[in-house]
Design an enzyme around this catalytic site. Structure first.
Site, PDB file in Angstrom:
ATOM      1  N   HIS A 213      -3.966  -4.918   7.667  1.00  0.00           N
ATOM      2  CA  HIS A 213      -4.074  -3.900   8.711  1.00  0.00           C
ATOM      3  C   HIS A 213      -3.178  -4.253   9.894  1.00  0.00           C
ATOM      4  O   HIS A 213      -3.438  -5.195  10.632  1.00  0.00           O
ATOM      5  CB  HIS A 213      -5.506  -3.685   9.201  1.00  0.00           C
ATOM      6  CG  HIS A 213      -5.713  -2.281   9.732  1.00  0.00           C
ATOM      7  ND1 HIS A 213      -5.270  -1.870  10.962  1.00  0.00           N
ATOM      8  CD2 HIS A 213      -6.291  -1.197   9.172  1.00  0.00           C
ATOM      9  CE1 HIS A 213      -5.576  -0.597  11.157  1.00  0.00           C
ATOM     10  NE2 HIS A 213      -6.196  -0.159  10.069  1.00  0.00           N
ATOM     11  N   ASP A 214      -2.118  -3.486  10.043  1.00  0.00           N
ATOM     12  CA  ASP A 214      -1.148  -3.619  11.138  1.00  0.00           C
ATOM     13  C   ASP A 214      -0.319  -4.900  11.072  1.00  0.00           C
ATOM     14  O   ASP A 214       0.333  -5.269  12.058  1.00  0.00           O
ATOM     15  CB  ASP A 214      -1.825  -3.513  12.507  1.00  0.00           C
ATOM     16  CG  ASP A 214      -2.255  -2.086  12.821  1.00  0.00           C
ATOM     17  OD1 ASP A 214      -1.882  -1.176  12.054  1.00  0.00           O
ATOM     18  OD2 ASP A 214      -2.967  -1.881  13.817  1.00  0.00           O
TER      19      ASP A 214
ATOM     20  N   THR B 113      -8.076   5.892   9.662  1.00  0.00           N
ATOM     21  CA  THR B 113      -7.703   4.657   8.983  1.00  0.00           C
ATOM     22  C   THR B 113      -8.854   3.683   9.138  1.00  0.00           C
ATOM     23  O   THR B 113      -9.783   3.924   9.922  1.00  0.00           O
ATOM     24  CB  THR B 113      -6.400   4.077   9.554  1.00  0.00           C
ATOM     25  OG1 THR B 113      -5.988   2.947   8.767  1.00  0.00           O
ATOM     26  CG2 THR B 113      -6.569   3.644  10.998  1.00  0.00           C
TER      27      THR B 113
ATOM     28  N   HIS C  75      -4.278  11.725   1.029  1.00  0.00           N
ATOM     29  CA  HIS C  75      -3.029  11.039   0.657  1.00  0.00           C
ATOM     30  C   HIS C  75      -3.106  10.652  -0.820  1.00  0.00           C
ATOM     31  O   HIS C  75      -2.692  11.421  -1.662  1.00  0.00           O
ATOM     32  CB  HIS C  75      -2.694   9.867   1.592  1.00  0.00           C
ATOM     33  CG  HIS C  75      -3.866   9.084   2.093  1.00  0.00           C
ATOM     34  ND1 HIS C  75      -4.729   8.415   1.265  1.00  0.00           N
ATOM     35  CD2 HIS C  75      -4.304   8.861   3.368  1.00  0.00           C
ATOM     36  CE1 HIS C  75      -5.647   7.800   1.986  1.00  0.00           C
ATOM     37  NE2 HIS C  75      -5.432   8.052   3.255  1.00  0.00           N
TER      38      HIS C  75
ATOM     39  N   HIS D 180      -5.600   3.356  -1.390  1.00  0.00           N
ATOM     40  CA  HIS D 180      -6.884   3.545  -0.704  1.00  0.00           C
ATOM     41  C   HIS D 180      -7.246   5.026  -0.773  1.00  0.00           C
ATOM     42  O   HIS D 180      -7.012   5.778   0.177  1.00  0.00           O
ATOM     43  CB  HIS D 180      -6.771   3.077   0.750  1.00  0.00           C
ATOM     44  CG  HIS D 180      -8.087   3.030   1.469  1.00  0.00           C
ATOM     45  ND1 HIS D 180      -8.373   2.087   2.423  1.00  0.00           N
ATOM     46  CD2 HIS D 180      -9.196   3.811   1.388  1.00  0.00           C
ATOM     47  CE1 HIS D 180      -9.589   2.285   2.896  1.00  0.00           C
ATOM     48  NE2 HIS D 180     -10.105   3.338   2.282  1.00  0.00           N
TER      49      HIS D 180
ATOM     50  N   GLY E 143       1.030  -1.542   4.296  1.00  0.00           N
ATOM     51  CA  GLY E 143       1.480  -0.203   3.965  1.00  0.00           C
ATOM     52  C   GLY E 143       2.237   0.473   5.086  1.00  0.00           C
ATOM     53  O   GLY E 143       3.453   0.618   5.036  1.00  0.00           O
TER      54      GLY E 143
ATOM     55  N   ARG F  66      -9.340   8.364  -0.500  1.00  0.00           N
ATOM     56  CA  ARG F  66     -10.458   8.823   0.327  1.00  0.00           C
ATOM     57  C   ARG F  66     -11.062  10.073  -0.312  1.00  0.00           C
ATOM     58  O   ARG F  66     -10.399  10.750  -1.099  1.00  0.00           O
ATOM     59  CB  ARG F  66      -9.991   9.077   1.754  1.00  0.00           C
ATOM     60  CG  ARG F  66      -9.492   7.812   2.431  1.00  0.00           C
ATOM     61  CD  ARG F  66      -8.970   8.076   3.833  1.00  0.00           C
ATOM     62  NE  ARG F  66      -8.380   6.860   4.400  1.00  0.00           N
ATOM     63  CZ  ARG F  66      -9.055   5.914   5.023  1.00  0.00           C
ATOM     64  NH1 ARG F  66     -10.366   6.046   5.179  1.00  0.00           N
ATOM     65  NH2 ARG F  66      -8.455   4.841   5.512  1.00  0.00           N
TER      66      ARG F  66
ATOM     67  N   GLU G 125      -8.691   0.073  -2.798  1.00  0.00           N
ATOM     68  CA  GLU G 125      -9.554  -0.091  -1.633  1.00  0.00           C
ATOM     69  C   GLU G 125     -10.377   1.170  -1.416  1.00  0.00           C
ATOM     70  O   GLU G 125      -9.926   2.271  -1.738  1.00  0.00           O
ATOM     71  CB  GLU G 125      -8.722  -0.328  -0.369  1.00  0.00           C
ATOM     72  CG  GLU G 125      -7.821  -1.528  -0.403  1.00  0.00           C
ATOM     73  CD  GLU G 125      -7.020  -1.667   0.875  1.00  0.00           C
ATOM     74  OE1 GLU G 125      -6.524  -2.779   1.130  1.00  0.00           O
ATOM     75  OE2 GLU G 125      -6.892  -0.674   1.624  1.00  0.00           O
TER      76      GLU G 125
ATOM     77  N   ARG H  12       4.434  18.450   1.376  1.00  0.00           N
ATOM     78  CA  ARG H  12       5.198  19.592   0.882  1.00  0.00           C
ATOM     79  C   ARG H  12       4.555  20.252  -0.341  1.00  0.00           C
ATOM     80  O   ARG H  12       5.081  21.216  -0.873  1.00  0.00           O
ATOM     81  CB  ARG H  12       6.628  19.150   0.535  1.00  0.00           C
ATOM     82  CG  ARG H  12       7.473  18.774   1.730  1.00  0.00           C
ATOM     83  CD  ARG H  12       7.767  19.965   2.626  1.00  0.00           C
ATOM     84  NE  ARG H  12       8.612  20.948   1.982  1.00  0.00           N
ATOM     85  CZ  ARG H  12       9.944  20.955   2.066  1.00  0.00           C
ATOM     86  NH1 ARG H  12      10.565  20.021   2.777  1.00  0.00           N
ATOM     87  NH2 ARG H  12      10.648  21.881   1.462  1.00  0.00           N
TER      88      ARG H  12
ATOM     89  N   ASN I 256       0.846  -1.184   0.000  1.00  0.00           N
ATOM     90  CA  ASN I 256       0.000   0.000   0.000  1.00  0.00           C
ATOM     91  C   ASN I 256       0.889   1.244   0.000  1.00  0.00           C
ATOM     92  O   ASN I 256       1.712   1.426   0.891  1.00  0.00           O
ATOM     93  CB  ASN I 256      -0.904  -0.021   1.237  1.00  0.00           C
ATOM     94  CG  ASN I 256      -1.940   1.086   1.230  1.00  0.00           C
ATOM     95  OD1 ASN I 256      -1.642   2.226   0.893  1.00  0.00           O
ATOM     96  ND2 ASN I 256      -3.154   0.752   1.642  1.00  0.00           N
TER      97      ASN I 256
END
Length: 241
Positions: free
Chosen positions: A190-191, A100, A50, A43, A213, A45, A70, A18, A7
């Site tokens: 996830h994690d 998240t 991001h 992913h 990710g 949003r 995703e 920046r 990810n």
């Protein structure tokens, strides 16, 4: 062999901080594939804090492995996925303001909606996956939506494993066994990290893909991106020996 999909949201977060185009998300994704990753995940949003929607179009041009998008299937997201046609779309029930992902789908409550969305994506030749917790009733309901795969939400496992509770993997094992019986492919994410990925992959049968990710990018700050990708691939390989 379990595939590693990276990810690149965190790369986009760094770029956006920046206001320019460094690091370039497309270049990093290209390098990640050249280092051995078997997929790229994004992913986007609604606020594009991001990954930007344009990134999806740009990445589609260069990704040669599997491209996984995703997100919450709101109208704007559905239109994006249908236009880009990635290898896979993973449906995630994110609130608009979520930092998240923090929960899987209630596939009983949202059964009708998910059936409609899954059908639309599959009609367009896009593999579908539903982000889900380890409740077996929800996995059974997921199977009736027509989805190709589920993605097991692994935050609870990762949290408990870090505390020394290895039994926390058991619901994931049971979920994978049931999903396989129901004809569903199994992804996870996830994690997951270098600390827990091998143990998880050893205990979860028929694991097709992991999407990683945050941990992978953070680990790469110390160990280097190419090195970390190959460390993940080695651990996934060893888990199946």
């Amino acid at each position: 062999m379990t595939k590693l999909s990276v990810n690149v949201n965190k790369i986009a977060t760094l770029r956006n901080s920046r206001g320019g185009d460094f690091p370039n998300v497309v270049k990093v994704a290209f390098d990640i594939e050249s280092f051995g990753a078997e997929g790229i995940t994004i992913h986007p949003r609604p606020d594009e804090r991001h990954i930007r929607y344009q990134d999806a179009y740009d990445l589609k041009k260069i990704v040669t492995t599997e491209f996984n998008i995703e997100g919450n299937p709101i109208a704007k997201f559905i239109d994006l996925v249908l236009a880009v046609k990635p290898t896979q779309v993973t449906l995630v029930p994110d609130a608009v303001d979520a930092v998240t992902s923090n929960a899987g789908w209630d596939t009983v409550k949202h059964q009708s909606f998910l059936k409609e969305v899954v059908s639309e994506f599959k009609r367009n030749g896009i593999r579908t996956s539903i982000f889900i917790d380890t409740d077996l009733k929800l996995i059974e309901a997921a199977a009736t939506t027509g989805t190709d795969r589920i993605e097991l939400y692994t935050e609870d496992f990762a949290t408990q494993y870090a505390l020394g509770n290895k039994k926390a993997v058991e619901p994931y094992t049971q979920s994978a066994v049931l999903a396989t019986k129901l004809g569903l492919g199994i992804n996870a994410g996830h994690d997951l990290s270098l600390d827990n990925i091998q143990f998880f992959a050893e205990k979860v049968p028929n694991l097709l893909e992991v999407s990683i990710g945050h941990a992978l990018i953070a680990e790469s700050l110390y160990l280097g991106l190419e090195n970390v990708i190959n460390m993940y691939k080695y651990k996934l390989k060893v888990s199946k020996l």
